[in-house]
Design an enzyme around this catalytic site. Structure first.
Site, short mmCIF file in Angstrom:
data_model
loop_
_atom_site.label_atom_id
_atom_site.label_comp_id
_atom_site.label_asym_id
_atom_site.label_seq_id
_atom_site.Cartn_x
_atom_site.Cartn_y
_atom_site.Cartn_z
N GLY A 32 2.80 -1.07 4.34
CA GLY A 32 2.83 0.36 4.03
C GLY A 32 4.26 0.81 3.76
O GLY A 32 4.81 0.61 2.67
N GLY A 33 4.89 1.39 4.77
CA GLY A 33 6.22 1.98 4.63
C GLY A 33 7.23 1.09 3.90
O GLY A 33 7.92 1.55 2.99
N ASN A 41 0.86 -1.19 0.00
CA ASN A 41 0.00 0.00 0.00
C ASN A 41 0.90 1.24 0.00
O ASN A 41 1.46 1.60 1.02
CB ASN A 41 -0.88 -0.05 1.26
N TRP A 42 1.01 1.86 -1.17
CA TRP A 42 1.92 3.01 -1.27
C TRP A 42 1.37 4.25 -0.58
O TRP A 42 2.07 5.21 -0.38
CB TRP A 42 2.17 3.36 -2.76
N LYS A 43 0.09 4.24 -0.26
CA LYS A 43 -0.57 5.42 0.31
C LYS A 43 -0.32 6.62 -0.60
O LYS A 43 -0.23 6.45 -1.81
CB LYS A 43 -0.10 5.65 1.76
N GLY A 66 2.41 2.43 10.82
CA GLY A 66 3.34 3.54 10.63
C GLY A 66 4.03 3.98 11.91
O GLY A 66 4.67 5.03 11.96
N HIS A 84 -9.54 1.10 5.07
CA HIS A 84 -8.27 1.31 5.78
C HIS A 84 -8.51 2.27 6.94
O HIS A 84 -9.31 3.20 6.83
CB HIS A 84 -7.23 1.86 4.80
N SER A 87 3.44 -1.94 10.50
CA SER A 87 4.89 -1.99 10.71
C SER A 87 5.49 -3.36 10.40
O SER A 87 6.43 -3.81 11.07
CB SER A 87 5.26 -1.53 12.12
N GLU A 133 -5.41 -4.89 10.82
CA GLU A 133 -4.39 -3.86 10.99
C GLU A 133 -4.65 -3.10 12.29
O GLU A 133 -5.46 -2.16 12.30
CB GLU A 133 -4.43 -2.87 9.81
N GLU A 158 -6.89 4.70 7.97
CA GLU A 158 -6.67 6.12 7.65
C GLU A 158 -7.92 6.70 6.99
O GLU A 158 -8.25 7.86 7.18
CB GLU A 158 -5.42 6.26 6.76
P1 PGA Z 1 2.81 0.38 7.73
O1 PGA Z 1 1.33 0.55 7.12
O2 PGA Z 1 3.37 -0.89 7.17
O3 PGA Z 1 3.55 1.61 7.25
O4 PGA Z 1 2.65 0.34 9.21
C1 PGA Z 1 0.49 -0.57 6.93
C2 PGA Z 1 -0.82 -0.11 6.33
O5 PGA Z 1 -1.32 0.94 6.74
O6 PGA Z 1 -1.40 -0.78 5.44
#
Ligand code: PGA
Length: 253
Positions: free
Chosen positions: A235-236, A9-11, A174, A96, A214, A168, A98
């Site tokens: 994510g990251g 997930n590049w966000k 993050g 998600h 993470s 999640e 977010e």
């Molecule tokens: P993260 O994000 O790996 O940066 O913690 C995961 C996600 O939000 O899908």
């Protein structure tokens, strides 16, 4: 056998040039990934068509990060499930945390999006998970169960068969704080049991449940080794090709 899946997930990261470079680098390294692992890239909407062309002759798959609640029409700035499908994407991340917290997405909104994704031949990757205070107050099981009951558990069993779930925990996204493999397994086992109760034993056995929060090369193997963890939503670490590939090679089952 359940599928093994790693989704990046590049966000809201990477302009088009950077996104293409990252994809090319993943393409160069993807030969190392076992054939039974499905690797999905989820770039921003605006890059979908271009990245779709980029991965055309590879086993890599494409996902959007969101979709509209409406089918089509006067909804300025929105992107429909059918538009996403027309780029070649086969998946869409829905619900998600977010989106839930920054854009006030409720379970009702998420349910509408899941239905439209399914109608348009997309596999929804549906996210659930508790906040830090809910974890600390030991409310995490009822919170996640409620999220599932108000969304995916309302589907027919046929539709549910196309759903991928992602647990999640919000406090791990993050933050560098990963759920321990035991904490994650405990929740994944709980979710699988609830699927069995709501649908069937087979549905429980066959649904892929990804862990997100993470996840990185140093902890992916231990997480993916848990009996009810079928991969990760990353994510990251999905923004660095080497890390992303390393995570995609972390299955031992
Ligand atoms: P993260 O994000 O790996 O940066 O913690 C995961 C996600 O939000 O899908």
């Amino acid at each position: 056998m359940r599928p093994q899946i790693v989704a990046g997930n590049w966000k809201m990261n990477n302009d088009l040039h950077e996104g293409r470079k990252l994809t090319q680098s993943i393409k160069e390294l993807q030969g190392d990934i076992p054939a039974d692992v499905t690797v999905i890239l989820a770039p921003p909407f605006i890059h979908l068509a271009e990245i779709s062309r980029e991965i055309m002759d590879t086993p890599l798959k494409l996902s959007a990060q969101n979709c509209a609640t409406e089918e089509k029409g006067a909804f300025t700035g929105e992107v429909s499930a059918s538009m996403i499908r027309s780029t070649g994407a086969q998946y869409v991340i829905i619900g998600h945390s977010e989106r839930r917290s920054y854009y006030n997405e409720t379970d009702d909104v998420i349910y509408k999006k899941i239905q439209l994704a399914l109608k348009n031949d997309l596999y929804p990757i549906v996210c659930c998970g508790e906040s830090l205070s809910q974890r600390e107050n030991e409310q995490y099981f009822p919170v996640v169960e409620d999220q599932l009951e108000k969304t995916v558990f309302k589907l027919s069993s046929e539709d549910f068969g196309r759903v991928i779930l992602a647990y999640e925990p919000v406090w791990a996204i993050g933050t560098g704080k990963t759920a321990t493999p035991e904490q994650a397994q405990e929740m994944h086992g709980f979710i699988r049991q609830k699927i069995q109760e709501n649908f069937s034993r087979d549905a429980g056995e066959n649904t892929a449940i990804l862990y997100g929060g993470s996840c990185k090369p140093s902890n992916a193997a231990e997480l993916f080794a848990q009996p009810d963890i079928d991969g990760g939503l990353i994510g990251g670490a999905s923004l660095k090709s080497k890390d992303f590939i390393e995570i995609s090679k972390s299955f031992s089952k």
